[in-house]
Every structure is written in C-alpha cells, then in structure tokens.
Scaffold this active site. Structure first.
Site, PDB file in Angstrom:
ATOM      1  N   ARG A  62       0.840  -1.195   0.000  1.00 62.08           N
ATOM      2  CA  ARG A  62       0.000   0.000   0.000  1.00 62.08           C
ATOM      3  C   ARG A  62       0.884   1.257   0.000  1.00 62.08           C
ATOM      4  O   ARG A  62       2.045   1.230   0.410  1.00 62.08           O
ATOM      5  CB  ARG A  62      -0.885   0.018   1.250  1.00 62.08           C
ATOM      6  CG  ARG A  62      -1.935  -1.064   1.232  1.00 62.08           C
ATOM      7  CD  ARG A  62      -3.305  -0.449   0.975  1.00 62.08           C
ATOM      8  NE  ARG A  62      -4.314  -1.469   0.775  1.00 62.08           N
ATOM      9  CZ  ARG A  62      -5.119  -1.501  -0.285  1.00 62.08           C
ATOM     10  NH1 ARG A  62      -4.993  -0.597  -1.240  1.00 62.08           N
ATOM     11  NH2 ARG A  62      -6.032  -2.429  -0.391  1.00 62.08           N
ATOM     12  N   CYS A  63       0.272   2.377  -0.425  1.00 62.26           N
ATOM     13  CA  CYS A  63       1.003   3.628  -0.456  1.00 62.26           C
ATOM     14  C   CYS A  63       1.475   3.982   0.950  1.00 62.26           C
ATOM     15  O   CYS A  63       0.768   3.667   1.899  1.00 62.26           O
ATOM     16  CB  CYS A  63       0.132   4.756  -0.988  1.00 62.26           C
ATOM     17  SG  CYS A  63      -1.055   5.419   0.201  1.00 62.26           S
ATOM     18  N   PRO A  64       2.630   4.556   1.176  1.00 64.56           N
ATOM     19  CA  PRO A  64       3.555   5.029   0.148  1.00 64.56           C
ATOM     20  C   PRO A  64       4.622   4.003  -0.252  1.00 64.56           C
ATOM     21  O   PRO A  64       5.600   4.364  -0.907  1.00 64.56           O
ATOM     22  CB  PRO A  64       4.231   6.212   0.859  1.00 64.56           C
ATOM     23  CG  PRO A  64       4.334   5.751   2.279  1.00 64.56           C
ATOM     24  CD  PRO A  64       3.096   4.909   2.527  1.00 64.56           C
ATOM     25  N   LEU A  65       4.439   2.727   0.132  1.00 58.76           N
ATOM     26  CA  LEU A  65       5.532   1.759  -0.032  1.00 58.76           C
ATOM     27  C   LEU A  65       5.964   1.527  -1.483  1.00 58.76           C
ATOM     28  O   LEU A  65       7.175   1.391  -1.735  1.00 58.76           O
ATOM     29  CB  LEU A  65       5.166   0.431   0.648  1.00 58.76           C
ATOM     30  CG  LEU A  65       5.131   0.541   2.186  1.00 58.76           C
ATOM     31  CD1 LEU A  65       4.693  -0.779   2.812  1.00 58.76           C
ATOM     32  CD2 LEU A  65       6.488   0.962   2.724  1.00 58.76           C
ATOM     33  N   ASP A 104      -1.493  -0.909  -6.050  1.00 53.87           N
ATOM     34  CA  ASP A 104      -2.159   0.042  -5.159  1.00 53.87           C
ATOM     35  C   ASP A 104      -2.771   1.158  -6.010  1.00 53.87           C
ATOM     36  O   ASP A 104      -2.117   1.672  -6.916  1.00 53.87           O
ATOM     37  CB  ASP A 104      -1.145   0.638  -4.172  1.00 53.87           C
ATOM     38  CG  ASP A 104      -1.823   1.556  -3.179  1.00 53.87           C
ATOM     39  OD1 ASP A 104      -2.404   1.046  -2.212  1.00 53.87           O
ATOM     40  OD2 ASP A 104      -1.793   2.785  -3.395  1.00 53.87           O
TER      41      ASP A 104
END
Lengths: 409, 90
Positions: free
Chosen positions: B20-23, B47
């Site tokens: 998921r963001c910000p990954l 995502d």
C-alpha cells in the site's frame, strides 16, 4: 440579528471569548489545536444560543395552527428570511434540507424531474463526493454517462473546455461546478463557466459548500448548494437555493411550499444555521484576510520541508484551507505525528480514507496523494497556534519518515 | 515476469504488488538510489494510489516517467532515473 426572544440575543460576537468559555481544555490536558475545519467548522456561539432558544420556543410543528405551532412557524420564517438576506437571494428561493449531500441530491434530481428527455450531466473532476453521487444517480436514471472535466495541477477547470463539453456529443442538461474546492481551496472560474452555460442554455449548479463562511453567495448558478456545518451551524442542515427562473421540480409536490424539500430538518438546527450564517457574514470581511495570511504562513513553512509539495492555487483560493504532501510519508502516520503534537489535521491519503483510495481531488490534480496533510483553520484560530504548527511541521514530517525508515531516500 | 529465470528482465524490476502507499514509491526510490544515474527501472504495483504517486515522484525528484500500462490490475511503470544523483531527503 436573529433571536427567538429579545433576552436571548447574540450580543457577544467575540469568538475568542466564546472559545475561552466553552472550548478551553482543562488545565491538566495539553493544549490542542483543531485545524481540521476545512468543511466542518466548530459551532459558533450565536448558533449555540439560537439552537437552545429554538428548543424552548420552536419545538412544535410549524404547520399547526395553534399558538405553539405559530411560534415555530415564526422561527422558521425568520430563519428563512435571515438566510435569504445573508445569501442575497429571495426567501422563496431557499430550500432547507437535512444535509449538504441531500441538498445536492435534491438539486440534481429536481432538474432531472423537470425534463422530459434529460441529456447529459457535466461536472468537474474535483467536485464534492455529494455531486459525484448525484451524477451517478443521474446516470442510473438517464443511461447517459456524465462528462468529467479535467483540472490543471492547481485543481482548476479550463472554462474553454466547457462549450465543447456542454454540447458534444449531445447537449448537456446540467453542469455542476464548485465555487471552490474544499480539499485544496482552489477557486473555480465561475463567471466564465456561467457564461458558457448560459450560451449553451445549460443550467448551472454551483456547489458553494466549502467557501460560504468566507465568501458571498455566488451570483452565478441557477442552483446553489451549501452546508451549514461550514459556517459553524449545528450539523444537520443543508441549504439549496433554487433561483426563480430555474426549471426545477421538488421531489414531492405536496412539499413544494415554503418548506418544500424532501426531509424536514430540525427547526432548532435551521434556526442555528441562520444565526451562524449571520455571524459569519458579519465577521468575514476581517476574518478572511486574516486566515488567508495565516494559511500563507503554513504554505511557506511546508514548502521549506524537503520533498514536500504544497497543493492548490497559491492566491486564488479559499482563505482557511491549505494542503501539502510529503514524499515517502504514510498519511496515517503523519496525522498521528501531528495529533501527538496537539494538532488535529485531515488528510486525503488513501490510508486515511475508509475506501483505501486516495482523494479523487489530489488524483485529478496529479499531485502526490501519499503523505498528505489537509489543514482547515477554524475562525477563532490564533496566530500563536499557526506559528506553533509551522514550527512543528518539519519535525512531524521528519519523524514520520524516520518511523518508516525512509530518511535516507 | 520478474520471478522467471528463463526470461531475465531487461531492466531491474521492483515488485511492489500487494504493498500500500507510500511503499511502492518508497521501494522505487530505494532502487533508484542504488542505481547509477540514467538507469531504467520497472515498478509493478497494484495500489490505486501508485499511478498518480509514481508520476508525482518523478516530477518532484527529476526522474523521467518513460511509460506505464495496466494489465489485470497491475500497473507497470517504467522510469529512467535522473542523469545526476539526487539530493537526500531530510
């Protein structure tokens, strides 16, 4: 000034006095700054007083013919007149609803109902979700796909796109455009849009919910929607203005009288909305420039932080809203970092939404959606609070990056 | 794709599917930091925020978004890292 009785006046307009009296936390709690008032502001003192007064005087059904009913009717009429005067419209152009969302839904469905063969609906890509929901309902009813107008990096439509969008591939029957965006503050080119709509013969719905506390009711638009929470009214009141020239039919013909509209918002809440709006109008000329300058400070402070971008128009914007995004920062974590420092802020990042989707506004603007912080200054915010927020901003972002182990990127 | 030894990827692939963001952007930035300037990188992500965020990252950090396509809900973004080494984030 709207009052239920002469003894229940709103003499003290000092919001600072009210704040000290009502909102000051007990001394054993650390100081808190509520900076998430972009679209829902704290209830203003005159609204609180009007609400309590109306509970005493306006609890009866205003349609009844006895004294108590007439009393309630007087309050409702006074509220309608006060709102109409504050918005510079006629009282019979004002429809009260139970929410902003309902006001938008009723506005759109009423336009749809007034047409025998409804065509398309055109809206900007950055409209409030209430407008997007109403557009989906329009599509379900008509089978025509709404046209979403693209916006630039600041979140503004190009009015030159409108003539084409309103006429091709088929004529449109409604255009929905916000006066300003409630997430990033950017104002829309309303005047140019209204001219394009008039030339094309398409009615215009202006959603003025985000800015009504600080700006006059737009003169543009055949229909205007607003939210009493934005100007510090009690939650549970939406306002729809249907200008007299508009082809619009209420849900239920029976209700198409002075209280036409689908639901019946609680009279004390309507009365409070009117009092809050009067107060907002009375103070906005001094308040709006003050808030504009304070959000300017936050914009400057955020722009100083490494890999951080401030979104929205720098000047042509609502005075109380500022939003920025920091690379490599989790939206949920940055909200926590500010919260633990005593600041309540909002966010448009996906991880802070119930849908796990990023803000459609930020996405349409093509700006960074993660690490997003949305600040909405309440009317009574102090300079010291804003300066404290600006001072804490770099550390909050830095700590959020450290927690994710991304400080070296 | 990235996991198949028979078909070696022509460019380094960062697989951020399921993140998921910000990954996804964090992984891409980490790969960009290791790579020589001007390297092509490919990011796989699913995502919903990644499409906008990868483009915004490129703009903010001076990288070039060479191309992107979506297949079966997986976004493939191809990025050329900036010609000179970027400054460190604070």
């Amino acid at each position: 000034m709207i009052t239920a009785r002469s003894s229940v006046g709103c003499a003290d307009r000092s919001t600072h006095g009210y704040r000290r009296a009502v909102s000051e936390p007990p001394s054993f709690l650390p100081a808190r700054s509520y900076l998430d008032a972009a679209t829902v502001a704290p209830v203003r003192a005159p609204a609180r007083e009007a609400y309590l007064a109306a509970l005493e005087e306006g609890w009866a059904d205003p349609r009844r013919l006895h004294r108590e009913g007439r009393h309630a009717r007087l309050l409702l009429d006074a509220a309608r007149q006060a709102v109409a005067a504050a918005l510079k419209v006629e009282p019979d152009e004002v429809v009260f609803t139970t929410s902003h969302r309902e006001a938008v839904a009723v506005a759109v469905s009423g336009v749809l109902r007034a047409r025998t063969r409804p065509g398309r609906l055109v809206h900007s890509a950055v409209e409030h979700s209430a407008v997007l929901s109403a557009a989906a309902a329009w599509q379900a009813a008509t089978g025509t796909q709404p046209h979403s107008l693209a916006v630039d990096r600041e979140g503004r439509i190009d009015p030159d796109d409108l003539p084409q969008a309103l006429t091709a591939p088929s004529p449109a029957d409604l255009c929905c455009l916000q006066s300003a965006n409630g997430e990033v503050g950017t104002r829309q080119p309303l005047e140019a849009a209204a001219q394009a709509c008039e030339r094309a013969g398409v009615p215009l719905l202006v959603d003025a919910a985000a800015g009504m506390a600080y700006e006059p009711c737009p003169s543009e638009g055949d229909l205007v929607t607003a939210d009493a929470r934005a100007w510090g009214g009690v939650p549970g009141v939406g306002v729809l203005v249907v200008r007299r020239r508009t082809r619009w039919l209420a849900d239920d013909p029976v209700l198409d009288g002075p209280e036409r509209g689908p639901g019946e918002p609680a009279l004390p809440a309507v009365f409070a909305a009117a009092a809050a709006l009067q107060d907002a109008v009375a103070v906005r000329e001094t308040l709006a420039p003050r808030l504009h300058a304070l959000t300017g400070r936050i914009r400057d402070a955020a722009a100083q932080v490494v890999d951080t971008e401030v979104a929205g128009a720098p000047d042509d914007r609502l005075p109380h809203i500022v939003t920025f995004s920091s690379l490599y920062v989790d939206g949920e974590v940055i909200v926590e970092e500010f919260d633990r420092r005593g600041f309540a802020v909002g966010s448009g990042s996906a991880c802070t939404s119930s849908t796990l989707r990023p803000s459609h506004v930020l996405a349409a603007m093509q700006v960074l959606t993660h690490g997003n912080v949305r600040v909405g200054l309440p009317p009574e915010v102090s300079e010291a609070e804003v300066d404290a927020f600006c001072a804490q901003l770099p550390a909050a972002v830095g700590d959020a990056r450290r927690r994710l182990g991304v400080s070296e990127l | 794709m990235s996991g198949s030894p028979a078909e070696p990827a022509p460019t380094p692939v960062v697989d951020a599917r399921g993140l998921r963001c910000p990954l996804p952007v964090v992984r891409l930035a980490a790969a960009a930091k290791q790579a020589p300037a001007g390297t092509l990188l490919v990011l796989l992500s699913d995502d919903p925020a990644a499409e906008v965020d990868v483009a915004a990252w490129c703009r903010m950090r001076g990288h070039e978004l060479v191309g992107r396509s979506t297949t079966d809900g997986v976004l493939t973004s191809t990025v050329r890292t900036r010609p000179t080494s970027p400054p460190r984030a604070g």
